[in-house]
Design an enzyme around this catalytic site. Structure first.
Site, PDB file in Angstrom:
ATOM      1  N   HIS A  30       0.883  -1.034   0.254  1.00 54.74           N
ATOM      2  CA  HIS A  30      -0.089   0.158  -0.062  1.00 54.74           C
ATOM      3  C   HIS A  30       0.721   1.378  -0.259  1.00 54.74           C
ATOM      4  O   HIS A  30       1.940   1.416  -0.709  1.00 54.74           O
ATOM      5  CB  HIS A  30      -0.819  -0.318   0.817  1.00 54.74           C
ATOM      6  N   GLU A  48       2.001 -11.437   5.081  1.00 53.15           N
ATOM      7  CA  GLU A  48       0.743 -11.490   6.282  1.00 53.15           C
ATOM      8  C   GLU A  48       1.202 -10.867   7.365  1.00 53.15           C
ATOM      9  O   GLU A  48       0.906 -11.948   8.313  1.00 53.15           O
ATOM     10  CB  GLU A  48      -1.017 -11.636   6.172  1.00 53.15           C
ATOM     11  N   GLU A  90      -2.226  -0.107   8.276  1.00 52.90           N
ATOM     12  CA  GLU A  90      -1.120  -0.912   7.795  1.00 52.90           C
ATOM     13  C   GLU A  90       0.525  -0.106   6.381  1.00 52.90           C
ATOM     14  O   GLU A  90       1.221  -1.113   6.479  1.00 52.90           O
ATOM     15  CB  GLU A  90      -1.827  -2.124   6.390  1.00 52.90           C
ATOM     16  N   HIS A  96       3.352  -6.938   4.705  1.00 56.68           N
ATOM     17  CA  HIS A  96       1.714  -6.557   4.719  1.00 56.68           C
ATOM     18  C   HIS A  96       1.852  -7.234   6.238  1.00 56.68           C
ATOM     19  O   HIS A  96       1.524  -7.152   6.587  1.00 56.68           O
ATOM     20  CB  HIS A  96       0.720  -7.285   3.683  1.00 56.68           C
TER      21      HIS A  96
END
Length: 316
Positions: free
Chosen positions: A106, A280, A143, A198
């Site tokens: 992101h 993640e 995030e 992430h």
């Protein structure tokens, strides 16, 4: 108040002229040293950028005769010493010569650019949004902030071992890059390994990390046949080292307790031509995981686990 108020004698004028010459000879050398010190970060440069060495000045100082004294014209040229402009040192360490691309998920600015990040891009199997805003903890730790922090820590650890490390983005862009461009960045760098960092946004109670591996995909621009095997090995090594460094358990909601998940819907994996995985690191929407993700000490452990896993893969 002047030290001596009387007019200087001819002898003193000659002495003063000689002092001027000596002082003039020192000025260019001192200036050259100061410029190099400034260029190398003497005034507080950025640690994560290579030093920019400025060209050394070539200064000539001519001293004319004074009064009746027959003084010769003296020309002084500043000549750099061998240590004044050192050549950039080649990376040394066990990972010297290896290239790693870190892909911080992101971008902090994505939420300001909904039109741009919602643009559809081709990921081989189908089309998907350019990028997303990512998730956040319930108290607003995003995030995008988390991934950049871990990326910076990871880069420092890998560079200490001699690796050449770059990012897909470092918060310097207004948004993105899009997922297809993220893949191209790793491909263009001919990276030995790419890791996309992430954190998840699953329901409360879903805890733990998982590593996402590329599925075998051959559709449109996507062909993962050459990277499925090495990417799995990279992911397995990262998963093992991540547990050892952080003490965090593998996901209790993805991967059946293995900490590994295989997907074919991620453009960053589908379009990669070099070994690449996603991780993640935890679930931002779970209160206990969120407490870990917000801890600087834990993020350092996470970066260490990633560095250990990448190093293990590259040194196999």
């Amino acid at each position: 108040m002047p030290y001596d108020s009387e007019s200087p004698s001819p002898a003193r004028r000659r002495l003063r002229g000689n002092l001027v010459i000596a002082t003039a000879a020192l000025v260019p050398t001192c200036l050259a040293g100061w410029l190099v010190w400034q260029a190398m970060g003497g005034s507080g440069g950025q640690d994560d950028k290579p030093p920019r060495v400025l060209p050394l000045p070539s200064a000539s100082v001519a001293v004319p005769p004074s009064g009746n004294a027959k003084l010769p014209t003296v020309t002084v040229t500043a000549t750099p010493s061998p240590s004044a402009s050192p050549r950039p040192a080649r990376p040394t360490g066990p990972l010297a010569g290896r290239v790693v691309v870190i892909d911080p998920g992101h971008n902090p600015g994505n939420f300001k650019h909904p039109t741009e990040i919602n643009r559809q891009v081709d990921i081989g199997t189908n089309k998907k949004e350019c990028d997303t805003t990512g998730t956040a903890t319930r108290d607003g730790y995003t995030e995008a902030a988390f991934t950049l922090d871990v990326a910076h820590r990871l880069r420092a650890l890998l560079e200490k071992q001699g690796a050449t490390v770059s990012y897909t983005q470092d918060g310097e862009r207004a948004f993105g890059p899009c997922v297809d461009e993220r893949a191209r960045i790793g491909n263009t760098a001919k990276a030995d390994a790419v890791v996309s960092v992430h954190a998840d946004g699953a329901p409360e109670g879903d805890r733990g990390f998982h590593v996402i591996l590329p599925a075998l995909v051959k559709a449109g621009k996507a062909d993962t046949a050459a990277i499925v095997g090495p990417s799995r090995e990279l992911g397995v090594r990262i998963a093992g080292k991540f547990v050892a460094a952080t003490g965090t358990a593998a996901s209790n909601y993805v991967g059946d307790g293995t900490g590994l998940d295989v997907r074919k819907d991620l453009g960053g994996l589908n379009l990669s031509t070099v070994p690449k995985v996603f991780i993640e690191c935890g679930n931002m929407q779970d209160s206990r995981d969120a407490g870990l993700l917000k801890s600087a000490q834990w993020r350092q452990k996470a970066a260490q686990g990633l560095a250990d896993g990448i190093g293990s893969f590259l040194l196999k």
